[in-house]
Write a protein that holds these residues in place. Structure first.
Motif, PDB file in Angstrom:
ATOM      1  N   ASP A 100      42.456  47.958  19.512  1.00  0.00           N
ATOM      2  CA  ASP A 100      41.126  47.737  20.084  1.00  0.00           C
ATOM      3  C   ASP A 100      40.945  46.299  20.543  1.00  0.00           C
ATOM      4  O   ASP A 100      40.311  46.028  21.576  1.00  0.00           O
ATOM      5  N   ALA A 101      41.504  45.350  19.780  1.00  0.00           N
ATOM      6  CA  ALA A 101      41.388  43.942  20.168  1.00  0.00           C
ATOM      7  C   ALA A 101      42.106  43.684  21.487  1.00  0.00           C
ATOM      8  O   ALA A 101      41.597  42.956  22.362  1.00  0.00           O
ATOM      9  N   TYR A 102      43.284  44.300  21.660  1.00  0.00           N
ATOM     10  CA  TYR A 102      44.011  44.123  22.918  1.00  0.00           C
ATOM     11  C   TYR A 102      43.247  44.767  24.079  1.00  0.00           C
ATOM     12  O   TYR A 102      43.198  44.223  25.189  1.00  0.00           O
ATOM     13  N   VAL A 103      42.626  45.896  23.844  1.00  0.00           N
ATOM     14  CA  VAL A 103      41.861  46.561  24.909  1.00  0.00           C
ATOM     15  C   VAL A 103      40.666  45.707  25.323  1.00  0.00           C
ATOM     16  O   VAL A 103      40.373  45.540  26.519  1.00  0.00           O
ATOM     17  N   GLU A 104      39.959  45.108  24.341  1.00  0.00           N
ATOM     18  CA  GLU A 104      38.830  44.233  24.664  1.00  0.00           C
ATOM     19  C   GLU A 104      39.277  43.018  25.463  1.00  0.00           C
ATOM     20  O   GLU A 104      38.608  42.590  26.409  1.00  0.00           O
ATOM     21  N   GLU A 105      40.430  42.457  25.088  1.00  0.00           N
ATOM     22  CA  GLU A 105      40.931  41.296  25.811  1.00  0.00           C
ATOM     23  C   GLU A 105      41.269  41.657  27.255  1.00  0.00           C
ATOM     24  O   GLU A 105      40.984  40.889  28.184  1.00  0.00           O
ATOM     25  N   LEU A 106      41.875  42.812  27.472  1.00  0.00           N
ATOM     26  CA  LEU A 106      42.185  43.240  28.834  1.00  0.00           C
ATOM     27  C   LEU A 106      40.906  43.454  29.648  1.00  0.00           C
ATOM     28  O   LEU A 106      40.834  43.094  30.832  1.00  0.00           O
ATOM     29  N   GLN A 107      39.881  44.007  29.019  1.00  0.00           N
ATOM     30  CA  GLN A 107      38.605  44.195  29.727  1.00  0.00           C
ATOM     31  C   GLN A 107      37.975  42.857  30.107  1.00  0.00           C
ATOM     32  O   GLN A 107      37.422  42.703  31.198  1.00  0.00           O
ATOM     33  N   LYS A 108      38.065  41.882  29.206  1.00  0.00           N
ATOM     34  CA  LYS A 108      37.548  40.544  29.520  1.00  0.00           C
ATOM     35  C   LYS A 108      38.264  39.948  30.718  1.00  0.00           C
ATOM     36  O   LYS A 108      37.646  39.357  31.609  1.00  0.00           O
ATOM     37  N   GLN A 109      39.596  40.066  30.723  1.00  0.00           N
ATOM     38  CA  GLN A 109      40.354  39.509  31.848  1.00  0.00           C
ATOM     39  C   GLN A 109      39.972  40.190  33.158  1.00  0.00           C
ATOM     40  O   GLN A 109      39.855  39.529  34.202  1.00  0.00           O
ATOM     41  N   GLU A 110      39.754  41.488  33.123  1.00  0.00           N
ATOM     42  CA  GLU A 110      39.373  42.195  34.349  1.00  0.00           C
ATOM     43  C   GLU A 110      37.995  41.760  34.836  1.00  0.00           C
ATOM     44  O   GLU A 110      37.782  41.532  36.036  1.00  0.00           O
ATOM     45  N   THR A 111      37.053  41.617  33.897  1.00  0.00           N
ATOM     46  CA  THR A 111      35.710  41.174  34.300  1.00  0.00           C
ATOM     47  C   THR A 111      35.742  39.755  34.854  1.00  0.00           C
ATOM     48  O   THR A 111      35.033  39.427  35.817  1.00  0.00           O
ATOM     49  N   ASN A 112      36.572  38.891  34.264  1.00  0.00           N
ATOM     50  CA  ASN A 112      36.685  37.521  34.780  1.00  0.00           C
ATOM     51  C   ASN A 112      37.265  37.504  36.186  1.00  0.00           C
ATOM     52  O   ASN A 112      36.834  36.718  37.049  1.00  0.00           O
ATOM     53  N   LYS A 113      38.247  38.367  36.439  1.00  0.00           N
ATOM     54  CA  LYS A 113      38.818  38.434  37.784  1.00  0.00           C
ATOM     55  C   LYS A 113      37.762  38.898  38.792  1.00  0.00           C
ATOM     56  O   LYS A 113      37.659  38.362  39.900  1.00  0.00           O
ATOM     57  N   GLU A 114      36.959  39.888  38.413  1.00  0.00           N
ATOM     58  CA  GLU A 114      35.911  40.372  39.314  1.00  0.00           C
ATOM     59  C   GLU A 114      34.873  39.281  39.592  1.00  0.00           C
ATOM     60  O   GLU A 114      34.410  39.111  40.726  1.00  0.00           O
ATOM     61  N   LYS A 115      34.517  38.531  38.557  1.00  0.00           N
ATOM     62  CA  LYS A 115      33.549  37.455  38.753  1.00  0.00           C
ATOM     63  C   LYS A 115      34.097  36.370  39.672  1.00  0.00           C
ATOM     64  O   LYS A 115      33.385  35.807  40.493  1.00  0.00           O
ATOM     65  N   GLN A 116      35.401  36.051  39.521  1.00  0.00           N
ATOM     66  CA  GLN A 116      36.006  35.048  40.399  1.00  0.00           C
ATOM     67  C   GLN A 116      36.000  35.520  41.854  1.00  0.00           C
ATOM     68  O   GLN A 116      35.745  34.733  42.773  1.00  0.00           O
ATOM     69  N   LYS A 117      36.247  36.812  42.049  1.00  0.00           N
ATOM     70  CA  LYS A 117      36.204  37.335  43.417  1.00  0.00           C
ATOM     71  C   LYS A 117      34.786  37.257  43.979  1.00  0.00           C
ATOM     72  O   LYS A 117      34.578  36.913  45.142  1.00  0.00           O
ATOM     73  N   ALA A 118      33.794  37.564  43.137  1.00  0.00           N
ATOM     74  CA  ALA A 118      32.413  37.507  43.601  1.00  0.00           C
ATOM     75  C   ALA A 118      32.005  36.080  43.945  1.00  0.00           C
ATOM     76  O   ALA A 118      31.289  35.832  44.923  1.00  0.00           O
ATOM     77  N   VAL A 119      32.491  35.112  43.167  1.00  0.00           N
ATOM     78  CA  VAL A 119      32.181  33.706  43.452  1.00  0.00           C
ATOM     79  C   VAL A 119      32.825  33.264  44.753  1.00  0.00           C
ATOM     80  O   VAL A 119      32.246  32.529  45.557  1.00  0.00           O
ATOM     81  N   ALA A 120      34.055  33.706  44.980  1.00  0.00           N
ATOM     82  CA  ALA A 120      34.729  33.313  46.223  1.00  0.00           C
ATOM     83  C   ALA A 120      34.037  33.906  47.448  1.00  0.00           C
ATOM     84  O   ALA A 120      34.001  33.277  48.510  1.00  0.00           O
ATOM     85  N   SER A 121      33.474  35.116  47.308  1.00  0.00           N
ATOM     86  CA  SER A 121      32.816  35.736  48.458  1.00  0.00           C
ATOM     87  C   SER A 121      31.428  35.158  48.725  1.00  0.00           C
ATOM     88  O   SER A 121      30.958  35.141  49.849  1.00  0.00           O
ATOM     89  N   LYS A 122      30.738  34.679  47.670  1.00  0.00           N
ATOM     90  CA  LYS A 122      29.385  34.127  47.818  1.00  0.00           C
ATOM     91  C   LYS A 122      29.443  32.617  47.639  1.00  0.00           C
ATOM     92  O   LYS A 122      29.273  32.083  46.551  1.00  0.00           O
ATOM     93  N   LYS A 123      29.730  31.922  48.697  1.00  0.00           N
ATOM     94  CA  LYS A 123      29.828  30.463  48.627  1.00  0.00           C
ATOM     95  C   LYS A 123      28.474  29.779  48.690  1.00  0.00           C
ATOM     96  O   LYS A 123      28.358  28.593  48.377  1.00  0.00           O
ATOM     97  N   ASP A 124      27.439  30.480  49.148  1.00  0.00           N
ATOM     98  CA  ASP A 124      26.121  29.866  49.302  1.00  0.00           C
ATOM     99  C   ASP A 124      25.275  29.940  48.035  1.00  0.00           C
ATOM    100  O   ASP A 124      24.098  29.561  48.063  1.00  0.00           O
ATOM    101  N   ASN A 125      25.850  30.439  46.961  1.00  0.00           N
ATOM    102  CA  ASN A 125      25.077  30.531  45.715  1.00  0.00           C
ATOM    103  C   ASN A 125      24.831  29.151  45.124  1.00  0.00           C
ATOM    104  O   ASN A 125      25.405  28.142  45.552  1.00  0.00           O
ATOM    105  N   ASP A 126      24.014  29.147  44.121  1.00  0.00           N
ATOM    106  CA  ASP A 126      23.667  27.873  43.472  1.00  0.00           C
ATOM    107  C   ASP A 126      24.899  27.265  42.813  1.00  0.00           C
ATOM    108  O   ASP A 126      25.785  27.971  42.323  1.00  0.00           O
TER     109      ASP A 126
END
Length: 688
Positions: free
Chosen positions: A225-251
């Motif tokens: 379960d700990a490994y599964v949670e860590e993999l989910q965290k990494q996936e969410t971080n990757k998605e957030k990085q993509k969202a930041v790269a696409s929205k450059k006009d954010n605060d």
């Protein structure tokens, strides 16, 4: 002729040398023997002499090679040398042992004739310079006729005779018992001994951090379960990085928080420990203030005739909030060392950003929590039971709820134009008890004349208008009566009666209202000639409340009477007023001339028992004041972003002596205030 030349050359060489006594005579004698051996006896053949006890070895034993290794270690050097260590204050064995063995030492006693030490020695012994110095230019001229007249047969005899016959030779000087020269070198020995610095020990006692023991057993499923949670965290971080790269006009602030989430894993591991360490360092740095906070009592109060003083303690300031004013203060009811500070501006021509910060008495150097806001904060309130929730009102009319348990700087709830936000600045917020569905709710008042109740339902704020303020005393309804709206500036709910509350307006009036009866006001008090800055119920007496205004006055009211019971003129605009949590007759007020006024009606009904400026800089205005719920301290905020903490002297926090038959503190305090009010009511009742 060659012998004479050789003899004269030897003479010249012996005159220039400094020879020890008896050295040349033995040399000449040896040369005689050598000369005699060469002339009289032929050279004998060398023969091997075998000692009688020599071991006889065979050819094989003689040819055997025996290897020996020479080392630089001295076999006789001691290996158990012990020396005293001044650092550890004990004897310690030394590993470094001197392996050098000295076989022969000859200390010379020669001095160079031209050296300073030789001159000092001649002057000390009183010797003439001619007896010690040897002149090479005069001696050969005197001895030349002797050497030339005598027949020379052998060089050794001539040298021996010359050395024995010369009156100023080295041998003749030794016969005269000339003083022995002690040293031939300009040598001076210097030594100095340094002092060993004494050891010093410095210790400081701090409050130990709380500890807890955690034990658990990990199974294969837990690890999976700990490994599964860590993999989910990494996936969410990757998605957030993509969202930041696409929205450059954010605060910019949002960008930083999203990008830093991937790096916070390593920082959070040491974040708590570093926070505790920073708190311990600050407690050591400001240890004198902590000692004053705990133990100092002003002994001069005994001679002040019931007047008191304020002792400055910590001063709180955040560098990024220097140009903002302190617009709200609130203590945490659960953690009494923690308080929240709202930052904004009362200069409405210079409105901009704001800030919500939390400070602790345990660390005055840096805030515990920091929440930057796009609009200036004007009011806040911390929930009594759930101390991690704080309600905030902003200048732009929004209200928000922050959760200290959640990471990030965004509020958990925030009102918008769709959800019924105020159209003018929000001046006051107050938490209420939970509703029938156990939902948290709070109320707010604004300059748009609305008193609104906000309920936290799932992920949104649901609003309900409690009452609309009007100038003519009736509730305004419809858009045609908009000019008759009264601007609310402050309000407070009754401590015992839930539905009863007071509202102060910008016109200087105070309205007594009810949640259950919203069609009109229960009572209206013509309180002040300017805006009511604060109105607060007494903590102990159910009928008494206090109000302050920019018209320089503080007034105490009985809500059953339309006229004030007490009126105090403080000679400056009053920014805030607060009842003390330990006495029903003690209250404090702050004015724009940077002075704190503390009154105790049971001691003096006409003047303050303490008036003390607490800010050094001129033109600094005090904006808010709050009593700590437990400790005898107050915090004061000013318009430069500073929060000062002050300790009350014993005269400012006197409590009545408890007797055997006396009731609880709350009943005693209520009786004390009732006694004061009865003195003021009696004349009115007698005239009627």
């Amino acid at each position: 002729m060659p012998n004479n030349v050789a003899a004269s050359m030897r003479k010249g060489s012996t005159v220039q040398k400094v020879v020890l006594p008896g050295a040349k005579s033995t040399k000449a004698a040896s040369k005689k023997k050598v000369g005699a051996f060469q002339t009289e006896q032929p050279p004998e053949r060398k023969a091997l002499i075998k000692p009688p006890d020599q071991l006889e070895l065979s050819e094989a034993e003689l040819k055997e090679e025996i290897t020996r290794i020479l080392t630089a270690n001295n076999p006789h050097a001691p290996q158990n040398i012990v020396r005293y260590s001044f650092k550890e204050r004990s004897y310690k064995p030394t590993s470094a042992v001197d392996q050098m063995a000295v076989h022969f030492v000859l200390e010379g006693s020669l001095l160079h004739e031209d050296s300073d030490e030789a001159r000092r020695l001649r002057a000390k012994e009183g010797l003439p310079e001619e007896t010690v110095t040897v002149d090479t230019g005069v001696e050969p001229d005197e001895e030349e006729p002797e050497t030339s007249d005598t027949p020379v047969e052998d060089g050794g005899e001539v040298e021996e005779a010359g050395e024995e016959d010369r009156p100023d030779s080295v041998a003749s000087k030794t016969d005269r018992k000339e003083p022995k020269v002690t040293n031939q070198f300009n040598f001076s020995e210097r030594a100095s001994q340094t002092l060993n610095n004494p050891l010093r020990e410095r210790s400081c006692q701090t409050e130990p951090p709380p500890r807890g023991t955690f034990t658990a057993t990990a199974t294969q499923w837990d690890i999976y379960d700990a490994y599964v949670e860590e993999l989910q965290k990494q996936e969410t971080n990757k998605e957030k990085q993509k969202a930041v790269a696409s929205k450059k006009d954010n605060d910019k602030g949002k960008k930083k928080t999203l990008l830093m989430e991937t790096q916070t894993d390593d920082i959070t591991k040491v974040g708590k420990a570093s926070k505790i360490f920073e708190r311990m360092v600050n407690q050591n740095t400001f240890d004198d203030i902590a000692q004053d906070f705990k133990y100092f009592e002003d002994a001069s109060d005994e001679f002040r005739d019931q007047e008191g003083t304020l002792l400055p303690l910590w001063k709180f300031q955040y560098d990024k909030a220097k140009r903002l004013s302190v617009t709200a203060l609130c203590w945490n009811k659960k953690y009494q060392d923690l308080f929240a500070v709202g930052m904004g501006s009362y200069d409405f021509s210079k409105q901009g950003r704001g800030m919500l910060v939390y400070y602790s008495l345990k660390n005055s150097a840096y805030p515990e929590f920091i929440y930057p806001t796009p609009s200036g904060v004007l009011c806040l309130d911390i929930h009594e039971q759930h101390s991690y929730l704080v309600a905030v009102g902003f200048y732009d009319g929004c209200v928000a709820v922050y959760n200290n348990k959640e990471d990030g700087s965004e509020p958990m709830y925030k009102s918008t134009a769709k959800t019924g936000k105020h159209t003018d600045p929000v001046w006051q917020v107050r938490w209420q008890s939970d509703d029938m569905d156990n939902n948290h709710n709070f109320c707010s008042v604004s300059s748009d004349g609305r008193v609104v109740s906000w309920t936290l339902v799932k992920n949104e704020l649901v609003y309900t208008d409690i009452i609309r303020l009007s100038l003519n005393g009736a509730v305004s309804e419809g858009p045609e009566q908009q000019p008759g709206i009264a601007c609310g500036t402050s309000f407070d709910f009754h401590k015992q009666i839930d539905y009863l509350f007071l509202v102060g307006t910008e016109e200087g009036k105070i309205h007594k209202c009810s949640k259950t009866y919203s069609s009109q006001f229960l009572e209206t008090y013509n309180a002040h000639s300017m805006a009511v800055d604060a109105v607060k119920w007494n903590h102990f007496h159910p009928k008494v409340f206090i109000s302050c205004s920019s018209d320089w006055t503080v007034k105490i009211w009985d809500h059953t009477i339309n006229t004030p019971m007490f009126t105090f003129d403080l000679n400056a605009a009053v920014g805030d007023v607060a009842w003390s949590p330990y006495s029903s007759t003690v209250f404090a007020a702050v004015t724009t001339d940077a002075t704190v006024h503390i009154f105790d009606l049971s001691i003096n009904k006409y003047e303050a028992i303490c008036q003390q400026p607490v800010v050094a800089k001129k033109k600094t205005k005090l904006t808010h004041i709050e009593f700590n719920p437990i400790y005898p301290i107050i915090i004061v905020g000013d318009d430069r972003g500073y929060v000062s903490s002050l300790k009350l002297s014993p005269n400012l926090r006197k409590k009545p002596k408890k007797g055997q038959d006396q009731p609880k503190d709350s009943e005693m305090e209520e009786a004390k205030m009732e006694k004061l009010l009865s003195l003021l009511r009696e004349p009115e009742q007698s005239t009627v």
